[in-house]
Motif scaffolding. Structure first.
Motif, PDB file in Angstrom:
ATOM      1  N   THR A 109       0.833  -1.193   0.000  1.00  0.00           N
ATOM      2  CA  THR A 109       0.000   0.000   0.000  1.00  0.00           C
ATOM      3  C   THR A 109       0.872   1.249   0.000  1.00  0.00           C
ATOM      4  OG1 THR A 109      -1.650  -1.177   1.323  1.00  0.00           O
ATOM      5  CG2 THR A 109      -1.887   1.205   1.162  1.00  0.00           C
ATOM      6  N   PHE A 110       0.536   2.190  -0.862  1.00  0.00           N
ATOM      7  CA  PHE A 110       1.158   3.507  -0.862  1.00  0.00           C
ATOM      8  C   PHE A 110       0.140   4.509  -0.331  1.00  0.00           C
ATOM      9  CE2 PHE A 110       3.840   1.876  -4.462  1.00  0.00           C
ATOM     10  CZ  PHE A 110       5.061   2.060  -3.845  1.00  0.00           C
ATOM     11  N   ARG A 111       0.590   5.461   0.479  1.00  0.00           N
ATOM     12  CA  ARG A 111      -0.235   6.603   0.866  1.00  0.00           C
ATOM     13  C   ARG A 111       0.494   7.868   0.468  1.00  0.00           C
ATOM     14  NH1 ARG A 111      -2.840   7.143   6.811  1.00  0.00           N
ATOM     15  NH2 ARG A 111      -3.877   5.255   6.005  1.00  0.00           N
ATOM     16  N   VAL A 112      -0.233   8.769  -0.173  1.00  0.00           N
ATOM     17  CA  VAL A 112       0.347  10.021  -0.664  1.00  0.00           C
ATOM     18  C   VAL A 112      -0.466  11.195  -0.125  1.00  0.00           C
ATOM     19  CG1 VAL A 112       0.983  11.348  -2.707  1.00  0.00           C
ATOM     20  CG2 VAL A 112       0.971   8.854  -2.818  1.00  0.00           C
ATOM     21  N   ILE A 113       0.214  12.171   0.463  1.00  0.00           N
ATOM     22  CA  ILE A 113      -0.422  13.428   0.836  1.00  0.00           C
ATOM     23  C   ILE A 113       0.445  14.528   0.248  1.00  0.00           C
ATOM     24  CG2 ILE A 113      -1.173  14.947   2.703  1.00  0.00           C
ATOM     25  CD1 ILE A 113      -1.562  12.511   4.452  1.00  0.00           C
ATOM     26  N   ASP A 114      -0.089  15.187  -0.789  1.00  0.00           N
ATOM     27  CA  ASP A 114       0.723  16.115  -1.581  1.00  0.00           C
ATOM     28  C   ASP A 114       1.976  15.382  -2.065  1.00  0.00           C
ATOM     29  OD1 ASP A 114      -0.914  18.400  -1.637  1.00  0.00           O
ATOM     30  OD2 ASP A 114      -0.357  18.865   0.425  1.00  0.00           O
ATOM     31  N   GLU A 115       3.161  15.823  -1.644  1.00  0.00           N
ATOM     32  CA  GLU A 115       4.403  15.185  -2.084  1.00  0.00           C
ATOM     33  C   GLU A 115       4.910  14.133  -1.103  1.00  0.00           C
ATOM     34  OE1 GLU A 115       6.122  15.636  -4.891  1.00  0.00           O
ATOM     35  OE2 GLU A 115       4.728  17.110  -5.729  1.00  0.00           O
ATOM     36  N   ASP A 116       4.323  14.082   0.089  1.00  0.00           N
ATOM     37  CA  ASP A 116       4.785  13.122   1.096  1.00  0.00           C
ATOM     38  C   ASP A 116       4.310  11.718   0.737  1.00  0.00           C
ATOM     39  OD1 ASP A 116       6.030  15.120   2.551  1.00  0.00           O
ATOM     40  OD2 ASP A 116       4.225  15.544   3.727  1.00  0.00           O
ATOM     41  N   LEU A 117       5.181  10.745   0.942  1.00  0.00           N
ATOM     42  CA  LEU A 117       4.899   9.385   0.485  1.00  0.00           C
ATOM     43  C   LEU A 117       5.275   8.361   1.548  1.00  0.00           C
ATOM     44  CD1 LEU A 117       4.194   7.442  -1.900  1.00  0.00           C
ATOM     45  CD2 LEU A 117       6.582   7.662  -2.626  1.00  0.00           C
ATOM     46  N   TRP A 118       4.361   7.426   1.777  1.00  0.00           N
ATOM     47  CA  TRP A 118       4.607   6.326   2.716  1.00  0.00           C
ATOM     48  C   TRP A 118       4.280   5.002   2.018  1.00  0.00           C
ATOM     49  CZ3 TRP A 118       2.033  10.784   3.727  1.00  0.00           C
ATOM     50  CH2 TRP A 118       2.518  11.609   4.767  1.00  0.00           C
TER      51      TRP A 118
ATOM     52  N   MET B 178       6.181   3.066   6.329  1.00  0.00           N
ATOM     53  CA  MET B 178       7.553   3.529   6.139  1.00  0.00           C
ATOM     54  C   MET B 178       7.527   4.851   5.376  1.00  0.00           C
ATOM     55  SD  MET B 178       9.357  -0.096   5.088  1.00  0.00           S
ATOM     56  CE  MET B 178       7.893  -0.782   4.286  1.00  0.00           C
ATOM     57  N   ALA B 179       8.071   5.895   5.987  1.00  0.00           N
ATOM     58  CA  ALA B 179       8.148   7.198   5.331  1.00  0.00           C
ATOM     59  C   ALA B 179       9.283   7.168   4.322  1.00  0.00           C
ATOM     60  CB  ALA B 179       8.382   8.299   6.361  1.00  0.00           C
ATOM     61  N   LEU B 180       8.959   7.461   3.062  1.00  0.00           N
ATOM     62  CA  LEU B 180       9.937   7.379   1.987  1.00  0.00           C
ATOM     63  C   LEU B 180      10.515   8.748   1.642  1.00  0.00           C
ATOM     64  CD1 LEU B 180       7.986   4.942  -0.371  1.00  0.00           C
ATOM     65  CD2 LEU B 180      10.037   4.386   0.958  1.00  0.00           C
ATOM     66  N   ASP B 181      11.801   8.767   1.352  1.00  0.00           N
ATOM     67  CA  ASP B 181      12.496   9.955   0.876  1.00  0.00           C
ATOM     68  C   ASP B 181      12.617   9.833  -0.640  1.00  0.00           C
ATOM     69  OD1 ASP B 181      14.260  11.928   0.116  1.00  0.00           O
ATOM     70  OD2 ASP B 181      15.717  11.517   1.704  1.00  0.00           O
ATOM     71  N   ARG B 182      11.912  10.699  -1.361  1.00  0.00           N
ATOM     72  CA  ARG B 182      11.893  10.584  -2.819  1.00  0.00           C
ATOM     73  C   ARG B 182      13.288  10.699  -3.438  1.00  0.00           C
ATOM     74  NH1 ARG B 182       6.775  11.081  -5.124  1.00  0.00           N
ATOM     75  NH2 ARG B 182       5.124  11.558  -3.620  1.00  0.00           N
TER      76      ARG B 182
ATOM     77  N   GLU C  25       8.721   8.889 -11.060  1.00  0.00           N
ATOM     78  CA  GLU C  25       7.694   7.873 -11.270  1.00  0.00           C
ATOM     79  C   GLU C  25       6.916   7.561  -9.992  1.00  0.00           C
ATOM     80  OE1 GLU C  25       8.972   4.268 -13.017  1.00  0.00           O
ATOM     81  OE2 GLU C  25       9.384   5.134 -14.974  1.00  0.00           O
ATOM     82  N   ALA C  26       7.408   8.015  -8.871  1.00  0.00           N
ATOM     83  CA  ALA C  26       6.743   7.721  -7.611  1.00  0.00           C
ATOM     84  C   ALA C  26       5.405   8.452  -7.544  1.00  0.00           C
ATOM     85  CB  ALA C  26       7.621   8.136  -6.442  1.00  0.00           C
ATOM     86  N   PRO C  27       4.416   7.871  -6.892  1.00  0.00           N
ATOM     87  CA  PRO C  27       3.082   8.481  -6.843  1.00  0.00           C
ATOM     88  C   PRO C  27       3.070   9.860  -6.198  1.00  0.00           C
ATOM     89  CG  PRO C  27       3.031   6.205  -6.084  1.00  0.00           C
ATOM     90  CD  PRO C  27       4.475   6.589  -6.197  1.00  0.00           C
ATOM     91  N   VAL C  28       2.276  10.749  -6.749  1.00  0.00           N
ATOM     92  CA  VAL C  28       1.969  12.039  -6.130  1.00  0.00           C
ATOM     93  C   VAL C  28       0.471  12.264  -6.295  1.00  0.00           C
ATOM     94  CG1 VAL C  28       4.221  13.072  -6.578  1.00  0.00           C
ATOM     95  CG2 VAL C  28       2.402  13.333  -8.274  1.00  0.00           C
ATOM     96  N   TYR C  29      -0.103  13.081  -5.445  1.00  0.00           N
ATOM     97  CA  TYR C  29      -1.519  13.404  -5.611  1.00  0.00           C
ATOM     98  C   TYR C  29      -1.654  14.400  -6.744  1.00  0.00           C
ATOM     99  CZ  TYR C  29      -6.284  14.916  -4.783  1.00  0.00           C
ATOM    100  OH  TYR C  29      -7.612  15.207  -4.944  1.00  0.00           O
ATOM    101  N   GLN C  30      -2.479  14.050  -7.734  1.00  0.00           N
ATOM    102  CA  GLN C  30      -2.668  14.942  -8.881  1.00  0.00           C
ATOM    103  C   GLN C  30      -4.055  15.569  -8.884  1.00  0.00           C
ATOM    104  OE1 GLN C  30      -1.512  13.228 -12.608  1.00  0.00           O
ATOM    105  NE2 GLN C  30      -2.396  14.888 -13.828  1.00  0.00           N
ATOM    106  N   ASN C  31      -5.084  14.749  -8.730  1.00  0.00           N
ATOM    107  CA  ASN C  31      -6.443  15.268  -8.687  1.00  0.00           C
ATOM    108  C   ASN C  31      -7.366  14.207  -8.102  1.00  0.00           C
ATOM    109  OD1 ASN C  31      -7.342  13.503 -10.883  1.00  0.00           O
ATOM    110  ND2 ASN C  31      -6.200  14.872 -12.243  1.00  0.00           N
TER     111      ASN C  31
END
Length: 273
Positions: free
Chosen positions: A105-114, A136-140, A148-154
């Motif tokens: 599972t990925f969770r994205v809030i704006d640019e933050d990614l877990w 796990m908090a990921l450092d892009r 290519e990592a997920p970001v919130y777009q719309n």
């Protein structure tokens, strides 16, 4: 079919890499297997069916909702929380030899990614791979291809709006059902939404792909189904997106406290392949 954030492509690639890595590790270690259905009346036929259908597509004013996409053999499920500019995307993948299941599972809030990985079927696999069970908090910057990592777009993770706009005409069949022909070659957003489809192999057929959309009694788009014809080695398939539980899905927040930790080196090794 997903918005142009790299989400599904990255997820599918990571899942394939992760499964291969996990299978090799398990074998070398010699381990054993261990939509809303409210009572409101159905929408009435519209004088402008295309505009009515587009108005039902989720936008940033909608409450949190759930979604699922069936892209060939791959199914993704998740939550979109427009107010928080957040999205959660999950996929389950099974491996037969050795036998285990990986839920990622990925969770994205704006640019933050877990990222969170759950492994079942083989005892001790989390410890073996040094992968925590927490978020796990990921450092892009530590990802080989952070773009290519997920970001919130719309609020429309399956790009349903972009697909519907390619139709010259949309027909209102009544009871909230709409049909039309989508042009998968129309623009880059639409083309990139179908990473599991060989659009080039479809030729002219890619310009007239039948779709059926359903708008629920609450006025929200509840499903969009595209009928992809067979082409070359590609079999005919259905691509199905469902949006549901508007206002009932959980709001998304950043994992906190003992729910989260910084991603260890093993997580980046897994993601970077």
């Amino acid at each position: 079919m997903t918005q142009r954030t790299g989400t599904a492509v990255t997820f599918r690639r990571v899942a394939a890499i992760a499964t291969a890595v996990l299978a090799a590790t398990a074998l070398s270690a010699g381990c054993g297997t261990g939509g809303s259905t409210g009572s409101d009346p159905a929408p009435s036929p519209s004088a402008d069916p295309k505009a009515a259908l587009l108005a039902a597509v989720p936008d940033d004013k909608d409450p949190a909702f759930r979604f699922s996409t069936l892209d060939g053999a791959d199914k993704f499920v998740g939550v979109v929380d427009p107010a928080a500019h957040a999205m959660e995307l999950g996929m389950s993948q099974k491996n037969d030899d050795p036998e285990f299941t990986m839920d990622m599972t990925f969770r994205v809030i704006d640019e933050d990614l877990w990222m969170r990985v759950k492994l079942t079927g083989i005892s001790g696999l989390h410890d073996m791979l040094k992968l925590p069970k927490r978020w796990m908090a990921l450092d892009r910057t530590k990802l080989d291809d952070g773009s290519e990592a997920p970001v919130y777009q719309n609020a429309d993770p399956a790009n349903t709006g972009a697909i519907i706009r390619t139709a010259d005409t949309v027909e209102d069949k009544g009871n909230g059902t709409y049909t039309g022909l989508a042009d998968l070659t129309d623009n880059v957003d639409v083309k990139s939404a179908f990473d599991g489809v060989d659009v080039a192999a479809l030729g002219e057929a890619a310009k007239k792909v039948p779709f059926t959309a359903v708008v629920g009694p609450d006025g929200n788009l509840s499903s969009l189904t595209l009928e992809i014809p067979a082409a070359g080695k590609q079999k005919a398939m259905k691509l199905v997106t469902r949006y549901y539980d508007f206002g009932k899905a959980p709001k998304l927040t950043a994992p906190a406290g003992d729910q989260v930790q910084k991603a260890p080196a093993s997580a980046y090794e897994l993601l970077n392949g």
